[in-house]
Write an enzyme that holds these catalytic residues in place. Sequence first.
Site, PDB file in Angstrom:
ATOM      1  N   ASN A 288      -0.990   8.565   5.498  1.00  0.00           N
ATOM      2  CA  ASN A 288      -0.144   9.317   4.569  1.00  0.00           C
ATOM      3  C   ASN A 288      -0.915  10.132   3.540  1.00  0.00           C
ATOM      4  O   ASN A 288      -0.359  10.535   2.519  1.00  0.00           O
ATOM      5  CB  ASN A 288       0.825   8.367   3.854  1.00  0.00           C
ATOM      6  CG  ASN A 288       1.665   7.571   4.830  1.00  0.00           C
ATOM      7  OD1 ASN A 288       1.524   6.362   4.952  1.00  0.00           O
ATOM      8  ND2 ASN A 288       2.512   8.277   5.582  1.00  0.00           N
TER       9      ASN A 288
ATOM     10  N   ILE B  80      -0.982  13.240  -1.191  1.00  0.00           N
ATOM     11  CA  ILE B  80      -0.377  11.980  -0.788  1.00  0.00           C
ATOM     12  C   ILE B  80       1.081  12.212  -0.431  1.00  0.00           C
ATOM     13  O   ILE B  80       1.798  12.919  -1.147  1.00  0.00           O
ATOM     14  CB  ILE B  80      -0.453  10.956  -1.946  1.00  0.00           C
ATOM     15  CG1 ILE B  80      -1.902  10.765  -2.381  1.00  0.00           C
ATOM     16  CG2 ILE B  80       0.161   9.626  -1.519  1.00  0.00           C
ATOM     17  CD1 ILE B  80      -2.037  10.153  -3.742  1.00  0.00           C
ATOM     18  N   CYS B  81       1.528  11.604   0.662  1.00  0.00           N
ATOM     19  CA  CYS B  81       2.936  11.654   0.996  1.00  0.00           C
ATOM     20  C   CYS B  81       3.550  10.291   0.651  1.00  0.00           C
ATOM     21  O   CYS B  81       3.407   9.338   1.398  1.00  0.00           O
ATOM     22  CB  CYS B  81       3.134  11.954   2.473  1.00  0.00           C
ATOM     23  SG  CYS B  81       4.854  11.967   2.972  1.00  0.00           S
ATOM     24  N   LEU B  82       4.152  10.209  -0.516  1.00  0.00           N
ATOM     25  CA  LEU B  82       4.750   8.944  -0.940  1.00  0.00           C
ATOM     26  C   LEU B  82       6.065   9.290  -1.639  1.00  0.00           C
ATOM     27  O   LEU B  82       6.076  10.102  -2.562  1.00  0.00           O
ATOM     28  CB  LEU B  82       3.791   8.206  -1.892  1.00  0.00           C
ATOM     29  CG  LEU B  82       4.277   6.870  -2.440  1.00  0.00           C
ATOM     30  CD1 LEU B  82       4.494   5.879  -1.305  1.00  0.00           C
ATOM     31  CD2 LEU B  82       3.284   6.300  -3.430  1.00  0.00           C
TER      32      LEU B  82
END
Lengths: 435, 182
Positions: B111, B118-120
């Site tokens: 991610n 960041i993919c959150l």
Amino acid sequence: MASKANRDNLQEVEDSTDWLNTPLAPLAAVESALRCQVCTEFYTTPMITSCSHTFCSLCIRRCLSIDGKCPGCRAPDQELKLRSNWPLEEAVDAFKKARSGLLEHARKPVIIGRSSPKRKLDCVQENEADDGPRKRTRSSSKRTATASQQTVVVDSEQEDEDYIPNDGLVACPICNGRMTEMAIDRHIDQCNGIPPATSDSRSKPRASATFSTSSKTFSKPERLPHLSYSMFKDNNLRKKLSELGISANGPRQLLEKRHLEWVSIWNANCDSKNPRTKFELKQELDKWERTQGSAWVASNSHKPGSQLLDKEFDGLAWSSAHDDSFKELIAKARRKPPTGSIAPPESQSPRNAVSDDAIVEATPPRTTDYQMGGYSAPTTTLSSTSAEQLSGDLVAGLKNHDLPSRGPATADSIANMGDVAIRKSNMASARPLQP
Amino acid sequence: MNYNMEDTQNSAPGSLPPSQAAKLAPRRAPEGQSTTKRLQTELMQLMCSAAPGVSAFPVDAGDLSIWNATIDGPDDTPYAGLTFKLTFNFPNNYPYAAPTVLFKTPIYHPNVDFSGRICLDILKDKWTAAYNIQTVLLSLQSLLGEPNNASPLNGEAAELWDKDPEEFKKKVLGRHRDVDDE
């Protein structure tokens, strides 16, 4: 070096960590419970949500006006459903009053800490010029090492009230109940440690506080309703702001943000036990303007990423303005298999003028490339497009993308652009739209 | 490192706008500066009672809007024993908007992309004002051990995570290198 300067600043920040490393460390948890999770300050006019979370009135109103969700659990909620949490407010007020004294007490070495509350009390007694039995008890406890029992009593009194009411009564040294000198000797003989209910000094301020609360609730100003901004043309919105007595200058999106903030400030003030004047509220709005309003305009025109995260992100205008870069990315993606690293849509890409054709034809760019860049495709605004909304979006979009390219915007140039935008948007909404 | 982006929010310490200069005054910050006040409180909390394995500190004493942070890779994950540096960039309406968080230390993770983005969800649409630096750091720490392989930024890593843990670990160690503070 940097850390030292920061530490100096932070000496002045009051927060729950003040209690750590003192004998009263468990109070850190008490204090955190009395602070709002959003602003981390003591609750100001705490309000309880439908999902039973509590925040400052202003904090929760700001949150709900942004995304309509409780910051504690993301449950959807509405400002109308907020209710005051009076008991918590009383608890916060009481704790705030006790805080500095308690902290001082907690930070002193144990022996010195014992003597400080007594000194205060002795002063008061000497003023009374009274040689009653109470004074003898206190002054003897000052010297006797075995008087620890009585010292504890003095401390707990310090926590409850900082002062001795000047009511002509004297306190029983055992139970702290207040009574006339005549009665005290007889009382001490049979005192069981429980103060007589009627003469409890704590009952007085509490009762008066509740009374003043109920008497003030009647003269409260009216709460302001939220506007659905897409229903307002620029000029109408400006008129609305002037009617409210707040500034009507600036680009469209700033007008909306300012109105939203004003509604939050105003309505939070309506919830307050001690409402402030409109002048004070305006000063608060000015502060917002300085710290967020103007900065917001500046940062929004430079930072494409932050714009994408905005709830009112204008997907339509964005996709048409960046049409070229999207096509370029799609072409690139077709040429070679996707790798992990992708450049984000570039802000300096050629901004083609927003033509009517571009709007009607604009499609959400859905490529693997795009998703892998970590951005969410702005599809939602497109699907629910109505003629009315489209015109609103166009106005916002025009300003959004024309502003930075023209350098520093003056109030005049903005007003001019507003007019042009309205004319354009009228044209757009007059045309039949394909889905 | 490239700090161009941050220049839009913050100027050099010598030329602070009045609103930011105020917080350098020895007295506590004036009311209304909720962002500054909140960041100061968070700093206190992190200094006095930080959760184990995470830390954060402002880059510059006069400017609380850019922070450096570190997280330790959790035990029993491919990241055990490694330390990762991150930057936090706080918008001026923080906490009503999420901070921009980037990995500075190169990291191989489903991610996180190769430039550290960041993919959150909690840094995007699931952000709420009740989150803070510490909760974000702890979320990132748990993201290291439990990646969301359904929406990867690094597709290869997402595949390897399930297929070939040993190869994954090799890639993690191969990609990791320490970065210096500016």
